[in-house]
Design a protein around this motif. Structure first.
Motif, mmCIF file in Angstrom:
data_model
loop_
_atom_site.group_PDB
_atom_site.id
_atom_site.type_symbol
_atom_site.label_atom_id
_atom_site.label_comp_id
_atom_site.label_asym_id
_atom_site.label_seq_id
_atom_site.Cartn_x
_atom_site.Cartn_y
_atom_site.Cartn_z
ATOM 1 N N GLY A 293 3.476 -11.630 6.645
ATOM 2 C CA GLY A 293 4.220 -12.750 6.095
ATOM 3 C C GLY A 293 3.335 -13.623 5.222
ATOM 4 N N TYR A 294 3.654 -14.890 5.198
ATOM 5 C CA TYR A 294 2.966 -15.817 4.295
ATOM 6 C C TYR A 294 1.540 -16.098 4.764
ATOM 7 N N ILE B 71 10.966 -4.649 7.979
ATOM 8 C CA ILE B 71 11.635 -5.488 8.981
ATOM 9 C C ILE B 71 10.622 -6.442 9.614
ATOM 10 N N THR B 72 9.434 -5.931 9.906
ATOM 11 C CA THR B 72 8.379 -6.754 10.500
ATOM 12 C C THR B 72 8.031 -7.933 9.595
ATOM 13 N N THR B 73 7.839 -7.646 8.301
ATOM 14 C CA THR B 73 7.498 -8.704 7.358
ATOM 15 C C THR B 73 8.607 -9.734 7.248
ATOM 16 N N ALA B 74 9.853 -9.255 7.160
ATOM 17 C CA ALA B 74 10.989 -10.180 7.067
ATOM 18 C C ALA B 74 11.047 -11.093 8.290
ATOM 19 N N ALA C 130 10.241 -16.511 10.598
ATOM 20 C CA ALA C 130 9.632 -17.366 11.620
ATOM 21 C C ALA C 130 8.786 -18.464 10.985
ATOM 22 N N GLN C 131 8.187 -18.154 9.837
ATOM 23 C CA GLN C 131 7.318 -19.124 9.172
ATOM 24 C C GLN C 131 8.097 -20.138 8.350
ATOM 25 N N ASN D 120 16.794 -12.373 12.139
ATOM 26 C CA ASN D 120 15.937 -11.695 13.118
ATOM 27 C C ASN D 120 16.645 -11.684 14.468
ATOM 28 N N ASP D 121 17.644 -10.815 14.584
ATOM 29 C CA ASP D 121 18.426 -10.736 15.819
ATOM 30 C C ASP D 121 18.223 -9.429 16.572
ATOM 31 N N GLY D 122 17.206 -8.661 16.150
ATOM 32 C CA GLY D 122 16.899 -7.415 16.838
ATOM 33 C C GLY D 122 17.686 -6.214 16.363
ATOM 34 N N THR D 123 18.566 -6.401 15.370
ATOM 35 C CA THR D 123 19.364 -5.273 14.886
ATOM 36 C C THR D 123 18.895 -4.756 13.536
ATOM 37 N N GLY D 124 18.204 -5.584 12.780
ATOM 38 C CA GLY D 124 17.795 -5.173 11.440
ATOM 39 C C GLY D 124 18.984 -4.920 10.537
ATOM 40 N N THR D 125 19.983 -5.769 10.596
ATOM 41 C CA THR D 125 21.212 -5.549 9.838
ATOM 42 C C THR D 125 21.044 -5.942 8.375
#
Length: 623
Positions: free
Chosen positions: A378-379, A477-480, A485-486, A588-593
């Motif tokens: 991330g940032y 997905i990890t980066t998003a 979060a930031q 970020n709801d765990g689905t990666g939609t």
């Protein structure tokens, strides 16, 4: 097609393992060299300054039934740079109303292939609605595109990136650019007090962005609304500018340097291999920089004894041909000694160390001056305070061309077929030996659960799935998730492109024909069912299907995508903070939609990619 000819002799870089394969693929749907100029079209004269009047060509662009006149200007020089030096802004092209500068042909490609040897290559191209030329009050959104090519190939002047349709869909102003590549753009070398810092290609991109900021109003563009877009290495570049690049070094008329993010309002990353790590300058120097300089010094006749520390000689005496030959030789050395084959730490857990196992031979470096961190996280630093809305997207079968390349070249470089043993060795070197049974517990990544075909082994099929899910889908997905979060207020949007192939962008190094893993195929009912490979979304985003090789008859779904995808990219560029349909905010709801581009369904359906890509399994290796 993706051509390996420009990288001939670098096959060893691929044989090291799946992810190293990314370093030897580069789109080559463009002609080599610069095209010849033609006469300017009527009504294309644009005034950049009292002493800089430019003319170009006119065409049509936009959605069917709503085509508008689009002016196109090619080969406008934005920068000048000595070898391995920070670029400077070029003077505006000289021209008058009576004798305007002819901008009807793309400028020279930056050195890469057998026929591309011109280091004077910092050019850009502009497509803009004719109605807004010389109208500084029009304030159209601007799309600034950075091409891919593994940082060793490509050009903004490629027909694949023709901006007419995008410009007509906005309407918008579309800019494509060249930037220095390979050793000339990304060499990092350290030998005592002799330092070549690297990241020159990124500096070129920053300079081009500053040029656009200063001059796009003449084309009807809004300098306060620029969206940077990139694919593959271009998406990696966008990720660096978005998450990690420090202050733009180019000064505006105010005389003050500005943060890179102050020059753009949004970003789109198409197929960013976020699982690829950027090395430190010393790691890059050790891995390939030293080998490059040693090769250059040993191959140029009359080189001084102090050649390796004689920066003035290195910058001025070797020809461009000498540099390109040394670049190829150094890539062989990189392949033989890359940490991928002897990594002591798993995966990208070594992101900021000098032992990063997953890198490209020539790439940006995390130098703490221009690049401050790894975009996967991330940032960097305090940059989240100046976050920008962004789109991330991946294709259904990103890994297929890289896996086939590994399979094709393994017998040549290693002397054996890429089988389960070779696959497990590479996987263990990348992620750690204890990861192998964990990964192979999933059928998609287990060669024993895959099938051999006429064009690759079951191990290559498993490898394709690993690259797709680990390096692309789950890493994005990890980066998003990190970015959200930031900076929770920043809009994040995602897509998954799954349209079956009706063309093949890639060439097999063995057969010299289309790469079978990415070739168009049909099921028993006659419907296309081929893989959706890396970069396959590009001719839809730009509506340039006729420019791609091995093109089959488009379906109604293909035609619909050439209309809906440019419209969606233009909609994001217009208002990145709230682009509206078809974009759906990522959470970020765990689905990666994310939204899924496939056929003509509008709005696009949603796809939950987190579980489908087994991101929970990959999560420990993406920390």
């Amino acid at each position: 097609m993706t051509s390996l000819n420009a990288l001939k002799g670098t096959a060893a870089a691929i044989a090291l393992g799946a992810l190293g394969a990314l370093g030897a693929l580069a789109l080559a749907t463009a002609p080599t060299g610069a095209a010849a100029q033609v006469a300017c079209s009527a009504n294309t004269t644009v005034t950049l300054s009292s002493s800089s009047v430019v003319c170009g060509t006119a065409t049509l662009g936009g959605p069917p039934g709503k085509l508008i006149a689009i002016n196109q200007y090619q080969g406008i020089r934005y920068g000048q740079a000595a070898r391995w030096a920070t670029p400077g802004m070029a003077p505006l092209p000289a021209g008058t109303t009576a004798a305007p500068f002819n901008a009807t042909a793309a400028g020279a490609y930056c050195p890469q292939g057998a026929s591309d040897r011109n280091e004077d290559c910092l050019f850009l191209n502009v497509s803009a609605p004719q109605a807004t030329i010389n109208n500084t009050a029009a304030k159209l959104p601007v799309i600034f595109f950075i091409h891919g090519g593994a940082f060793v190939a490509g050009s903004g002047g490629a027909p694949l990136y023709d901006g007419a349709t995008l410009a007509g869909n906005g309407p918008a102003v579309v800019v494509t650019i060249n930037y220095r590549l390979g050793a000339l753009g990304f060499l990092s070398y350290r030998n005592g007090s002799t330092v070549i810092p690297g990241n020159f290609g990124l500096l070129d991109q920053q300079l081009a962005l500053a040029w656009v900021y200063q001059n796009v109003a003449a084309f009807g563009g809004d300098p306060g609304n620029i969206t940077i877009v990139g694919e593959s290495a271009g998406a990696m570049s966008v990720g660096l500018h978005l998450f990690a690049a420090s202050t733009n070094r180019y000064v505006q008329a105010s005389g003050k340097a500005v943060d890179s993010r102050a020059l753009f309002t949004g970003a789109v990353m198409e197929s960013n291999p976020m699982g690829i790590a950027y090395p430190t300058p010393q790691a890059s120097s050790d891995a390939i920089g030293t080998a490059f300089v040693n090769s250059l010094c040993s191959s140029v006749k009359g080189a001084p004894k102090n050649c390796a520390t004689n920066l003035s000689w290195l910058q001025s005496v070797p020809t461009t041909d000498d540099v390109m030959k040394a670049q190829t030789a150094a890539m062989k050395s990189w392949a033989a000694n890359s940490p991928i084959g002897k990594a002591k730490v798993p995966g990208v857990q070594a992101l900021a160390s000098d032992a990063t196992p997953i890198t490209l031979p020539y790439s940006p470096v995390v130098d703490g001056a221009l690049v401050m961190g790894q975009p996967l996280k991330g940032y960097a630093s305090t940059y989240a305070a100046n976050a920008r809305p962004f789109v991330f997207g991946t294709n259904a079968n990103e890994g297929a061309p890289f896996a086939q390349l590994v399979y094709d070249l393994n017998p040549i470089e290693r002397g054996w077929i890429f089988n389960q043993k070779a696959y497990e060795t590479d996987l263990g070197n990348i992620l750690g030996k204890t990861a192998v049974p964990v990964i192979e517990a999933i059928d998609a990544y287990n060669p024993a659960k895959q099938s051999d075909t006429l064009y690759w082994s079951a191990a290559a099929a498993a490898l394709s799935n690993v690259i797709t899910d680990y390096v692309f889908t789950c890493a994005n997905i990890t980066t998003a998730n990190y970015a959200l979060a930031q900076s929770k207020a920043t809009g994040v949007y995602g897509y998954h492109f799954t349209q079956p192939a009706i063309f093949d962008l890639y060439t097999s190094p063995i057969t010299k024909g289309p790469m079978a893993a990415c070739a168009p195929t049909k099921d028993k009912s006659g419907n296309y069912d081929g893989r959706t490979c890396h970069a396959n979304e590009l001719p839809y985003v730009f509506n340039t299907l006729p420019a791609v090789p091995d093109l089959q008859s488009p379906t109604s779904g293909d035609t619909a995508l050439t209309q809906s995808m440019p419209a969606a990219w233009a909609a994001f560029a217009k208002t990145p903070s709230s682009p509206g349909a078809p974009w759906v905010a990522y959470a970020n709801d765990g689905t990666g939609t994310v939204i899924q581009w496939n056929g003509g369904t509008l709005p696009p359906p949603k796809a939950a990619v987190y579980a489908a890509a087994n991101c929970a399994t990959w999560a420990p290796y993406l920390k």
